[in-house]
Design a protein around this motif. Sequence first.
Motif, PDB file in Angstrom:
ATOM      1  N   GLN A   1      -4.152  13.828   2.305  1.00 18.25           N
ATOM      2  CA  GLN A   1      -4.140  14.414   0.194  1.00 18.25           C
ATOM      3  C   GLN A   1      -3.175  16.213   0.878  1.00 18.25           C
ATOM      4  N   PHE A   2      -2.847  16.203   1.536  1.00 19.31           N
ATOM      5  CA  PHE A   2      -2.130  17.368   1.998  1.00 19.31           C
ATOM      6  C   PHE A   2      -0.025  16.783   1.746  1.00 19.31           C
ATOM      7  N   VAL A   3       0.052  16.164   1.420  1.00 13.60           N
ATOM      8  CA  VAL A   3       1.648  15.469   1.143  1.00 13.60           C
ATOM      9  C   VAL A   3       1.533  15.765   0.119  1.00 13.60           C
ATOM     10  N   PRO A   4       2.932  17.193   0.062  1.00 13.72           N
ATOM     11  CA  PRO A   4       3.902  16.907  -0.755  1.00 13.72           C
ATOM     12  C   PRO A   4       3.761  16.705  -2.576  1.00 13.72           C
ATOM     13  N   LYS A   5       3.975  16.855  -3.199  1.00 11.64           N
ATOM     14  CA  LYS A   5       4.244  16.167  -4.487  1.00 11.64           C
ATOM     15  C   LYS A   5       5.622  15.457  -4.620  1.00 11.64           C
ATOM     16  N   SER A   6       6.672  15.780  -3.876  1.00 11.87           N
ATOM     17  CA  SER A   6       7.567  15.332  -4.832  1.00 11.87           C
ATOM     18  C   SER A   6       7.618  13.994  -3.365  1.00 11.87           C
ATOM     19  N   PHE A   7       7.363  13.686  -2.850  1.00 17.14           N
ATOM     20  CA  PHE A   7       7.634  12.495  -1.712  1.00 17.14           C
ATOM     21  C   PHE A   7       6.660  11.042  -2.346  1.00 17.14           C
ATOM     22  N   TRP A   8       5.444  11.641  -3.489  1.00 13.47           N
ATOM     23  CA  TRP A   8       4.791  10.683  -4.280  1.00 13.47           C
ATOM     24  C   TRP A   8       5.848   9.871  -5.747  1.00 13.47           C
ATOM     25  N   GLU A   9       6.205  11.590  -6.267  1.00  6.61           N
ATOM     26  CA  GLU A   9       7.117  11.227  -7.164  1.00  6.61           C
ATOM     27  C   GLU A   9       8.256  10.973  -7.058  1.00  6.61           C
ATOM     28  N   GLN A  10       8.994  10.978  -6.009  1.00  6.28           N
ATOM     29  CA  GLN A  10      10.388  10.395  -5.677  1.00  6.28           C
ATOM     30  C   GLN A  10      10.157   8.861  -5.337  1.00  6.28           C
ATOM     31  N   ASN A  11       8.678   8.298  -4.997  1.00  4.87           N
ATOM     32  CA  ASN A  11       8.518   7.118  -4.740  1.00  4.87           C
ATOM     33  C   ASN A  11       8.997   6.978  -3.016  1.00  4.87           C
ATOM     34  N   CYS A  12       9.502   7.919  -2.041  1.00  2.00           N
ATOM     35  CA  CYS A  12       9.707   7.480  -0.736  1.00  2.00           C
ATOM     36  C   CYS A  12       8.788   6.411   0.124  1.00  2.00           C
ATOM     37  N   LYS A  13       9.265   5.851   0.759  1.00  2.00           N
ATOM     38  CA  LYS A  13       8.653   5.155   1.531  1.00  2.00           C
ATOM     39  C   LYS A  13       8.214   5.868   2.484  1.00  2.00           C
ATOM     40  N   MET A  14       7.308   5.402   3.156  1.00  2.00           N
ATOM     41  CA  MET A  14       6.401   5.914   4.712  1.00  2.00           C
ATOM     42  C   MET A  14       5.862   5.187   5.354  1.00  2.00           C
ATOM     43  N   VAL A  15       5.445   5.699   6.280  1.00  2.00           N
ATOM     44  CA  VAL A  15       5.054   4.234   7.779  1.00  2.00           C
ATOM     45  C   VAL A  15       3.788   5.620   8.558  1.00  2.00           C
ATOM     46  N   TYR A  16       2.978   5.309   8.169  1.00  2.00           N
ATOM     47  CA  TYR A  16       1.934   5.415   8.803  1.00  2.00           C
ATOM     48  C   TYR A  16       1.353   4.192   9.919  1.00  2.00           C
ATOM     49  N   VAL A  17       1.196   5.720  11.318  1.00  2.00           N
ATOM     50  CA  VAL A  17       0.924   4.838  12.346  1.00  2.00           C
ATOM     51  C   VAL A  17      -0.467   5.412  12.641  1.00  2.00           C
ATOM     52  N   ALA A  18      -1.737   4.777  13.185  1.00  2.00           N
ATOM     53  CA  ALA A  18      -3.113   4.523  13.107  1.00  2.00           C
ATOM     54  C   ALA A  18      -3.022   4.162  15.054  1.00  2.00           C
ATOM     55  N   ARG A  19      -4.103   4.665  15.384  1.00  2.00           N
ATOM     56  CA  ARG A  19      -4.246   4.647  16.488  1.00  2.00           C
ATOM     57  C   ARG A  19      -5.869   4.471  17.467  1.00  2.00           C
ATOM     58  N   ASN A  20      -6.249   3.409  18.002  1.00  2.00           N
ATOM     59  CA  ASN A  20      -8.319   3.424  17.735  1.00  2.00           C
ATOM     60  C   ASN A  20      -8.433   5.105  18.352  1.00  2.00           C
ATOM     61  N   ALA A  21      -9.590   4.676  18.004  1.00  2.00           N
ATOM     62  CA  ALA A  21      -9.566   6.403  17.933  1.00  2.00           C
ATOM     63  C   ALA A  21      -9.826   7.003  19.548  1.00  2.00           C
ATOM     64  N   LYS A  22     -10.712   5.861  20.206  1.00  2.00           N
ATOM     65  CA  LYS A  22     -10.723   6.684  21.303  1.00  2.00           C
ATOM     66  C   LYS A  22      -9.856   7.239  22.875  1.00  2.00           C
ATOM     67  N   ASP A  23      -8.690   6.259  22.275  1.00  2.00           N
ATOM     68  CA  ASP A  23      -7.860   6.172  22.979  1.00  2.00           C
ATOM     69  C   ASP A  23      -6.833   7.508  22.276  1.00  2.00           C
ATOM     70  N   ASN A  24      -7.227   7.609  21.405  1.00  2.00           N
ATOM     71  CA  ASN A  24      -6.482   8.853  20.410  1.00  2.00           C
ATOM     72  C   ASN A  24      -7.227  10.147  20.809  1.00  2.00           C
ATOM     73  N   MET A  25      -8.213  10.205  20.872  1.00  2.00           N
ATOM     74  CA  MET A  25      -8.992  11.388  21.629  1.00  2.00           C
ATOM     75  C   MET A  25      -8.242  11.349  22.949  1.00  2.00           C
ATOM     76  N   VAL A  26      -8.389  10.769  23.508  1.00  2.00           N
ATOM     77  CA  VAL A  26      -8.115  11.039  25.039  1.00  2.00           C
ATOM     78  C   VAL A  26      -6.639  11.764  25.712  1.00  2.00           C
ATOM     79  N   SER A  27      -6.023  10.792  24.484  1.00  2.00           N
ATOM     80  CA  SER A  27      -4.691  11.540  24.323  1.00  2.00           C
ATOM     81  C   SER A  27      -4.481  12.889  23.799  1.00  2.00           C
ATOM     82  N   TYR A  28      -5.222  13.022  22.800  1.00  2.00           N
ATOM     83  CA  TYR A  28      -5.531  14.084  22.223  1.00  2.00           C
ATOM     84  C   TYR A  28      -5.767  15.891  23.157  1.00  2.00           C
ATOM     85  N   PHE A  29      -7.111  15.020  23.458  1.00  2.00           N
ATOM     86  CA  PHE A  29      -7.561  16.001  25.645  1.00  2.00           C
ATOM     87  C   PHE A  29      -6.183  16.153  25.619  1.00  2.00           C
ATOM     88  N   HIS A  30      -6.091  15.702  26.479  1.00  2.00           N
ATOM     89  CA  HIS A  30      -4.771  15.302  27.044  1.00  2.00           C
ATOM     90  C   HIS A  30      -3.127  17.180  26.694  1.00  2.00           C
TER      91      HIS A  30
END
Length: 296
Positions: free
Chosen positions: A114-143
């Motif tokens: 919901q924070f992505v600037p509106k012109s990215f949507w208006e311009q129909n830009c390609k978006m690549v989302y990378v997701a990681r499982n919560a547990k490893d994501n948490m550990v990595s973020y902690f360090h």
Amino acid sequence: LGMKMDLPRPEMFDFHGVTMVHYFTDSWDKVQNFQARPDDILIATYPKAGTTWGSLILDLLYFGKTSPERQTSIPIYDRVPFLEIYIPSVKSGIDQAESLPTTPRIIKTHFPVQFVPKSFWEQNCKMVYVARNAKDNMVSYFHFDRMNMVQPDPGDWNSYFHRFMEGKLVFGSWYDHVNNWWKKKQTYSNIHYMFYEDMIEDTGREIDKLCFFLGLSPSAEEKNQIMYGVQFDNMKKNDMTNYSTFHVMDFKISTFMRKGEVGDWKNHFTVAQNEEFEEDYKKRMTDHTLQFRTEV
Ligand code: A3P
């Protein structure tokens, strides 16, 4: 960011319902008014999900062949600007993005959808989302929070663990982040949703899927070169991708290219924490079309 910098660790606060620090909100108006171009590519992630890995793959796909010198002379964080970053006396993400000389512009963000600037949507830009499982994501973020002075001090592991579940970390709740980006795919088809665990399992297959989405068809040789360049050990050795030149981080505490594995959470979660986590996870992750793997 060539100089060692002494930045005060920032305070977290609620920003439009999301926990943030000022380094990522100070340029809010400029960020929201950013003018995207139709060929811009946005790489979006919750912090520590594999942003740098995905960024390097994208950068190599677009520029690996045409400008090899880019790979040996420009750090990845300058090739792929961080949209919302605003650190005093450093070029802001917006200024960097606006002065990129190359096309397409590959731009990174950790914003919830919901924070992505509106012109990215208006311009129909390609978006690549990378997701990681919560547990490893948490550990990595902690360090990461231990060693990165732009982030709040993480405190001890147990309190961090609880703050993760409450969504009280910078860029807010992991649960909201991955779910809301996933939901957005239903109405905005130009999102390619990738999983860190899939990339670990078969990097080549995931690059192929990404290429299909982007409409690219690299030669076998090019693909081999990319596969080589984005291997964990090679990225760790490479000063242009390992963040060793980014001096708000203290590598004596922890490195940026830390482990690069699925399942390191097992070395951090106690049995009791794991039970508490699983119970809570079930309540928060009710869309069963979105599934994560915590081992491969
Ligand atoms: P770990 O801390 O678990 O090692 P981001 O780029 O979003 O900040 O994510 C960083 C995480 O991705 C770190 O995880 C880092 O080691 C991992 N990573 C970066 N490049 C990788 C690669 N080529 N292969 C596997 N993991 C990688």
